[in-house]
Write an enzyme that holds these catalytic residues in place. Structure first.
Site, short mmCIF file in Angstrom:
data_model
loop_
_atom_site.label_atom_id
_atom_site.label_comp_id
_atom_site.label_asym_id
_atom_site.label_seq_id
_atom_site.Cartn_x
_atom_site.Cartn_y
_atom_site.Cartn_z
N TYR A 95 2.80 -5.41 0.22
CA TYR A 95 2.65 -4.55 1.67
C TYR A 95 4.05 -3.63 2.53
O TYR A 95 5.35 -3.23 1.24
CB TYR A 95 2.65 -5.89 2.88
CG TYR A 95 3.76 -6.12 2.83
CD1 TYR A 95 4.97 -5.49 4.06
CD2 TYR A 95 4.71 -7.25 2.62
CE1 TYR A 95 6.09 -6.05 4.38
CE2 TYR A 95 5.59 -7.51 2.91
CZ TYR A 95 6.70 -7.30 3.54
OH TYR A 95 8.09 -7.60 3.95
N CYS A 96 3.08 -2.57 3.16
CA CYS A 96 4.62 -2.02 3.30
C CYS A 96 4.41 -1.52 5.62
O CYS A 96 3.82 -3.09 5.88
CB CYS A 96 3.97 -0.49 2.81
SG CYS A 96 1.71 0.41 3.54
N ARG A 97 3.78 -0.86 5.90
CA ARG A 97 3.91 0.22 7.27
C ARG A 97 2.45 -0.66 7.63
O ARG A 97 1.54 -1.37 8.30
CB ARG A 97 5.00 0.85 7.65
CG ARG A 97 4.39 1.11 9.60
CD ARG A 97 5.36 2.15 9.99
NE ARG A 97 5.07 3.06 9.23
CZ ARG A 97 3.85 3.82 10.09
NH1 ARG A 97 3.41 4.10 10.78
NH2 ARG A 97 3.46 5.20 9.75
N GLY A 99 -0.83 -0.25 4.76
CA GLY A 99 -1.41 -0.70 3.91
C GLY A 99 -1.12 0.93 3.24
O GLY A 99 -1.98 0.50 1.68
N ILE A 124 2.56 -4.30 7.63
CA ILE A 124 3.20 -5.32 8.45
C ILE A 124 2.92 -4.81 10.16
O ILE A 124 2.69 -6.41 10.71
CB ILE A 124 4.49 -5.04 7.92
CG1 ILE A 124 5.01 -6.38 8.58
CG2 ILE A 124 5.00 -3.95 8.52
CD1 ILE A 124 6.12 -7.06 7.68
#
Length: 138
Positions: A95-97, A99, A124
């Protein structure tokens, strides 16, 4: 005289299409990743043995991350080297901020031989919007 068409080519095609199911590593085909919504991602994260990767910057990670997540910054110069150190046969949840970076990281991993990688749609941001907890190290 009536001509009968041979069913042999059709039967052979059917056998080829319905053959044993094999995974990407056995078939020689590239692996495919999955884009998961928050619930499906949470289910994956909750499975024993899943490795959770946060591909944001260390500063973003410090501001809040999933429990037990490993931070490997996609933008870092050593991203490829750090990914190469990981076990390709393991199950990954990335995951990241929002997607975007996790989708890119997933593709990089799949191109590098990983076979079981999924990323979080919406990142996230979606995770927190759904009321899921994060861990902060600040």
């Amino acid at each position: 005289m009536t001509r009968r068409r041979s069913i042999v080519p059709l039967a052979a095609a059917a056998l080829l299409l319905s053959g044993c199911s094999v995974g990407p590593e056995e078939s020689g085909q590239p692996a495919t990743g999955q884009t998961l919504d928050v619930q499906a991602f949470a289910d994956r994260v909750g499975q024993d043995g899943t490795i959770v990767l946060d591909v944001r910057t260390p500063q973003e990670y410090a501001g809040g991350h999933l429990p037990d997540a490993v931070n490997i910054d996609l933008a870092a110069d050593d991203f490829a080297e750090r990914i190469e150190e990981l076990e390709q046969g393991a199950t990954y949840a990335v995951y990241c901020r929002t997607g975007n970076r996790s989708a890119e990281a997933m593709e990089t991993m799949l191109d590098g031989g990983f076979v079981d990688v999924a990323h979080l749609e919406g990142g996230i941001t979606a995770w927190e919007s759904a009321g899921r907890d994060v861990v902060s190290t600040r």
